[in-house]
Design a protein around this motif. Sequence first.
Motif, PDB file in Angstrom:
ATOM      1  N   PRO A  66       0.843  -0.626  -0.015  1.00 52.10           N
ATOM      2  CA  PRO A  66       0.512   0.032   0.198  1.00 52.10           C
ATOM      3  C   PRO A  66       0.524   1.145   0.181  1.00 52.10           C
ATOM      4  CG  PRO A  66      -0.993  -1.791   1.971  1.00 52.10           C
ATOM      5  CD  PRO A  66       0.778  -1.838   1.075  1.00 52.10           C
ATOM      6  N   GLU A  67       2.112   1.201   0.583  1.00 52.95           N
ATOM      7  CA  GLU A  67       3.237   2.426   0.584  1.00 52.95           C
ATOM      8  C   GLU A  67       3.924   2.951  -0.789  1.00 52.95           C
ATOM      9  OE1 GLU A  67       5.153  -1.173   2.385  1.00 52.95           O
ATOM     10  OE2 GLU A  67       3.277  -0.115   2.137  1.00 52.95           O
ATOM     11  N   TYR A  68       3.612   2.429  -1.341  1.00 54.65           N
ATOM     12  CA  TYR A  68       4.466   2.455  -2.761  1.00 54.65           C
ATOM     13  C   TYR A  68       4.082   3.479  -3.115  1.00 54.65           C
ATOM     14  CZ  TYR A  68       5.287   2.277  -7.579  1.00 54.65           C
ATOM     15  OH  TYR A  68       6.541   2.346  -8.457  1.00 54.65           O
ATOM     16  N   GLY A  69       3.193   3.910  -2.816  1.00 51.47           N
ATOM     17  CA  GLY A  69       2.259   5.168  -4.099  1.00 51.47           C
ATOM     18  C   GLY A  69       1.014   5.897  -3.050  1.00 51.47           C
ATOM     19  N   PHE A  70       0.579   6.603  -3.544  1.00 49.95           N
ATOM     20  CA  PHE A  70      -0.713   7.124  -3.495  1.00 49.95           C
ATOM     21  C   PHE A  70      -1.391   7.406  -4.319  1.00 49.95           C
ATOM     22  CE2 PHE A  70       2.266   7.706   0.187  1.00 49.95           C
ATOM     23  CZ  PHE A  70       1.581   7.853   1.605  1.00 49.95           C
ATOM     24  N   VAL A  71      -2.517   7.498  -4.464  1.00 45.82           N
ATOM     25  CA  VAL A  71      -3.431   8.761  -5.440  1.00 45.82           C
ATOM     26  C   VAL A  71      -4.592   9.442  -4.620  1.00 45.82           C
ATOM     27  CG1 VAL A  71      -3.185   6.624  -6.687  1.00 45.82           C
ATOM     28  CG2 VAL A  71      -5.056   6.432  -4.908  1.00 45.82           C
ATOM     29  N   VAL A  72      -4.668  10.001  -5.294  1.00 41.44           N
ATOM     30  CA  VAL A  72      -5.922  11.362  -5.183  1.00 41.44           C
ATOM     31  C   VAL A  72      -7.272  11.730  -5.331  1.00 41.44           C
ATOM     32  CG1 VAL A  72      -6.151  13.925  -5.004  1.00 41.44           C
ATOM     33  CG2 VAL A  72      -4.073  13.158  -4.290  1.00 41.44           C
ATOM     34  N   GLY A  73      -8.086  11.482  -5.001  1.00 37.47           N
ATOM     35  CA  GLY A  73      -9.518  12.053  -5.799  1.00 37.47           C
ATOM     36  C   GLY A  73     -10.638  13.093  -5.119  1.00 37.47           C
ATOM     37  N   ALA A  74     -10.821  13.355  -6.147  1.00 34.80           N
ATOM     38  CA  ALA A  74     -11.749  15.038  -5.789  1.00 34.80           C
ATOM     39  C   ALA A  74     -12.883  14.859  -6.316  1.00 34.80           C
ATOM     40  CB  ALA A  74     -10.966  16.354  -6.738  1.00 34.80           C
ATOM     41  N   ASP A  75     -13.985  15.153  -5.142  1.00 37.32           N
ATOM     42  CA  ASP A  75     -15.431  15.247  -5.376  1.00 37.32           C
ATOM     43  C   ASP A  75     -15.664  16.824  -5.827  1.00 37.32           C
ATOM     44  OD1 ASP A  75     -18.195  14.938  -5.900  1.00 37.32           O
ATOM     45  OD2 ASP A  75     -18.109  14.194  -3.673  1.00 37.32           O
ATOM     46  N   VAL A  99     -11.921  16.621  -0.591  1.00 37.09           N
ATOM     47  CA  VAL A  99     -10.108  15.852  -1.642  1.00 37.09           C
ATOM     48  C   VAL A  99      -9.301  15.010  -1.107  1.00 37.09           C
ATOM     49  CG1 VAL A  99      -8.311  16.304  -2.398  1.00 37.09           C
ATOM     50  CG2 VAL A  99      -9.668  18.538  -2.903  1.00 37.09           C
ATOM     51  N   GLY A 100      -9.397  13.628  -1.766  1.00 36.36           N
ATOM     52  CA  GLY A 100      -9.184  12.641  -0.305  1.00 36.36           C
ATOM     53  C   GLY A 100      -7.671  12.350  -0.585  1.00 36.36           C
ATOM     54  N   LEU A 101      -6.630  11.979   0.054  1.00 37.14           N
ATOM     55  CA  LEU A 101      -5.856  10.994  -0.522  1.00 37.14           C
ATOM     56  C   LEU A 101      -5.643  10.063   0.327  1.00 37.14           C
ATOM     57  CD1 LEU A 101      -2.212  11.633  -1.177  1.00 37.14           C
ATOM     58  CD2 LEU A 101      -1.874  11.888   1.292  1.00 37.14           C
ATOM     59  N   TYR A 102      -5.421   9.086  -0.625  1.00 35.13           N
ATOM     60  CA  TYR A 102      -5.019   7.448  -0.186  1.00 35.13           C
ATOM     61  C   TYR A 102      -4.253   6.354  -0.946  1.00 35.13           C
ATOM     62  CZ  TYR A 102     -10.589   8.795  -0.421  1.00 35.13           C
ATOM     63  OH  TYR A 102     -11.745   9.230  -0.123  1.00 35.13           O
ATOM     64  N   ASP A 103      -3.917   5.460  -0.117  1.00 33.27           N
ATOM     65  CA  ASP A 103      -2.945   4.972  -0.338  1.00 33.27           C
ATOM     66  C   ASP A 103      -3.019   3.538  -1.365  1.00 33.27           C
ATOM     67  OD1 ASP A 103      -3.484   2.662   1.384  1.00 33.27           O
ATOM     68  OD2 ASP A 103      -2.322   2.870   3.185  1.00 33.27           O
ATOM     69  N   LEU A 104      -1.903   2.487  -1.578  1.00 36.00           N
ATOM     70  CA  LEU A 104      -2.598   1.858  -2.504  1.00 36.00           C
ATOM     71  C   LEU A 104      -4.128   0.806  -2.411  1.00 36.00           C
ATOM     72  CD1 LEU A 104       0.326   0.702  -4.784  1.00 36.00           C
ATOM     73  CD2 LEU A 104      -1.060   2.426  -4.939  1.00 36.00           C
ATOM     74  N   ALA A 105      -3.675   0.988  -1.001  1.00 35.78           N
ATOM     75  CA  ALA A 105      -4.942  -0.148  -0.304  1.00 35.78           C
ATOM     76  C   ALA A 105      -6.400   0.563  -0.073  1.00 35.78           C
ATOM     77  CB  ALA A 105      -4.308  -0.659   1.154  1.00 35.78           C
ATOM     78  N   LEU A 106      -6.416   1.766  -0.899  1.00 37.58           N
ATOM     79  CA  LEU A 106      -7.217   3.247  -0.829  1.00 37.58           C
ATOM     80  C   LEU A 106      -7.457   3.371   0.982  1.00 37.58           C
ATOM     81  CD1 LEU A 106      -9.716   2.943  -3.608  1.00 37.58           C
ATOM     82  CD2 LEU A 106      -7.852   4.149  -3.582  1.00 37.58           C
ATOM     83  N   THR A 107      -7.198   3.458   1.990  1.00 43.52           N
ATOM     84  CA  THR A 107      -7.244   3.543   2.845  1.00 43.52           C
ATOM     85  C   THR A 107      -6.832   5.144   2.821  1.00 43.52           C
ATOM     86  OG1 THR A 107      -6.121   1.375   4.245  1.00 43.52           O
ATOM     87  CG2 THR A 107      -6.037   3.536   5.023  1.00 43.52           C
ATOM     88  N   GLU A 108      -7.787   6.070   3.837  1.00 47.34           N
ATOM     89  CA  GLU A 108      -7.846   6.976   3.598  1.00 47.34           C
ATOM     90  C   GLU A 108      -6.513   8.524   4.834  1.00 47.34           C
ATOM     91  OE1 GLU A 108     -11.055  10.539   3.493  1.00 47.34           O
ATOM     92  OE2 GLU A 108     -10.592  10.762   5.485  1.00 47.34           O
ATOM     93  N   HIS A 109      -5.488   9.022   4.012  1.00 49.12           N
ATOM     94  CA  HIS A 109      -4.701   9.275   5.570  1.00 49.12           C
ATOM     95  C   HIS A 109      -4.867  11.479   5.470  1.00 49.12           C
ATOM     96  CE1 HIS A 109      -1.395   5.576   4.258  1.00 49.12           C
ATOM     97  NE2 HIS A 109      -2.179   5.230   3.819  1.00 49.12           N
ATOM     98  N   VAL A 163      -3.922  18.343   1.291  1.00 48.06           N
ATOM     99  CA  VAL A 163      -3.952  16.659   1.501  1.00 48.06           C
ATOM    100  C   VAL A 163      -2.493  16.398   1.163  1.00 48.06           C
ATOM    101  CG1 VAL A 163      -6.320  15.737   0.992  1.00 48.06           C
ATOM    102  CG2 VAL A 163      -4.564  15.595  -0.241  1.00 48.06           C
ATOM    103  N   LEU A 164      -2.039  16.498   0.819  1.00 53.65           N
ATOM    104  CA  LEU A 164      -0.127  16.431   0.445  1.00 53.65           C
ATOM    105  C   LEU A 164       0.418  17.405   1.880  1.00 53.65           C
ATOM    106  CD1 LEU A 164       0.992  16.779  -2.834  1.00 53.65           C
ATOM    107  CD2 LEU A 164      -0.021  14.908  -1.877  1.00 53.65           C
ATOM    108  N   ALA A 165       0.133  17.878   2.353  1.00 57.29           N
ATOM    109  CA  ALA A 165       1.294  18.684   3.767  1.00 57.29           C
ATOM    110  C   ALA A 165       0.286  18.386   5.130  1.00 57.29           C
ATOM    111  CB  ALA A 165       0.995  19.762   3.810  1.00 57.29           C
ATOM    112  N   ASP A 166      -0.775  17.522   5.031  1.00 57.09           N
ATOM    113  CA  ASP A 166      -1.476  16.921   5.922  1.00 57.09           C
ATOM    114  C   ASP A 166      -0.810  15.814   6.879  1.00 57.09           C
ATOM    115  OD1 ASP A 166      -2.680  18.894   7.023  1.00 57.09           O
ATOM    116  OD2 ASP A 166      -4.821  18.499   6.367  1.00 57.09           O
ATOM    117  N   ALA A 167      -0.562  14.343   4.942  1.00 60.12           N
ATOM    118  CA  ALA A 167       0.024  13.691   5.250  1.00 60.12           C
ATOM    119  C   ALA A 167       1.517  13.147   5.208  1.00 60.12           C
ATOM    120  CB  ALA A 167      -0.446  12.794   4.645  1.00 60.12           C
TER     121      ALA A 167
END
Length: 410
Positions: free
Chosen positions: A80-89, A97-107, A135-139
Motif C-alpha cells: 500500500p505504501e508504494y504510492g498514493f492516489v488523490v480523489g476529488a469530488d 479531496v481525499g488522499l489514499y494509499d494503494l489499499a485505498l486507506t484514507e490518509h 492533503v499532501l501537507a497534512d499527510a
Amino acid sequence: MHDRRHRTVRDLRRGNRAAVLWSLYFDRPCSRQDLSAATGLSPASVTNVVRELLAEGIVAEAGSQDSDGGRPRVLLDVRPEYGFVVGADVGETRVRVGLYDLALTEHAKAEYPLDPAEQRVDVVVRAIADGLRAVLADAGVSPTQVLGVGVGVPGIVEQGREALVHGQTYGWDAVPMERLLRAHTDLPLRFENCAKTMGQAELWFGAGRGARNAAVVLIGSGVGAALISGGSMYLGTTSSAGEWGHTTIVAGGRRCRCGSDGCLEAYVGAEAILDRFGAAEASGFGTSGSGTPATGTEEAALATLVATAGSSPAATALLTQTAYYLGIGIANLINLFNPERVILGGWAGLLLGDRLLVAIRESAGRHSLRRPFAAASIELGELGPEAVTLGAATLPLAHFLDGAARRQTS
C-alpha cells in the motif's frame, strides 16, 4: 519493421503486467500459481512480471501457504505504501479531496463549501488545487509519491487530448477543466462524471461487488446513474450514458435546472425536494424563495425534513410522493437495462433510502415488468456519502493497474 516489432513486444509486456496487477490487487494475497491460473499466463510469464514488480517495490512477499504435497507457496501482496492516489469530488455544495494509499486507506482529506447558486469554474478549480496541497501537507506526502489525481465532476466529460466538461445545469459548456487545473499541478490528471466514479467505487469495493449488470444511482442536489454492463462501465457514444436524472417522468411537469420539463431530477433531487416543500409553505425550517435553505446547508435542511416526517403531515406527504417518483425512475432502469442490482447512493439517496427504501421498492415493483423486477435487488450503497471521492481515486489507480503509471522519481 523494427519499430513495429518493438511496439508489439512492449505492449505484450505491459499487457502481462496489467493482467498480474489487476488479479493480484483484487485477490490478494495470492501465489504465483494462483496468478497463472487466474490470468491464463504461463508460469514463466508470471514469474517475469512478479520479479519486476518485486524489484520496483510495488509487490512484497506476504507469508506462505501449504501446497498439495509440495513446497509451501509464497504469497504476494501489493504494498500500500508504494504510492498514493488523490480523489476529488466536485459536488454542488462542496469540493471534497481525499488522499489514499494503494489499499485505498484514507490518509488525509479536505473540504471546501460551494454556493449551490453559483458554480463558478475558477472557484471549483481553486478549491481542488487548495485541497490537493492541503492533503499532501497534512499527510507529509511528497508529490513524487503520488501516482495521479482523479476528479469526479457534475456533467458530461468529453475525453480527448484534454478533458472538457459539459455541465448544462451549471452553464458549463466545454469547460477545459484539465487545462485549468494543470496550471496548479504537474501530477497526472483524470476526470469522470461523479455518478460514474461512485459507481466504480461501489462496483469495486461496495454493494456492487460481483455484479455483472447493475445500475448505481446517485442522488444529491442533482441525480445521475452509472450503468454497469458485463462488469464494466457503459459510457455510450459521447460518454453521457447515465444522465438518468434528465429522463422525463411527468409530461409537462416541473421545470428542471437543465431547462426541460418533468425530469426525474425535478422531483427527487435534494434541491427540488426542498423547493417543493417550500412551495407548499410548510417548511418550518426556512427556505428562500428558490427553495434553497436560508440557513445551514442543503444536507442539514433535507435531514431536518426527513426527521420531521413523522410529526409533519406535509413532510410525510412530500416524502411519500418522492418515494413514488423515485420508484418510477428505478422501474425505468429495470425495464430498460435488466440489471441484477440497483444500488442507491449519494448523500441524499442514502438519507432518503434509509427511511423510504420499502416504499421505493413498492413503487418500483408497481411500475416494472414482473420478470425483470423479480431478478433485480434494490439496495443501499455501502460506501457512504464519500463514495464519489473514493471513486475518483480509483481513476488513477485503474491507470496504475493497467501498467501505465509509475511513481515519479525525485
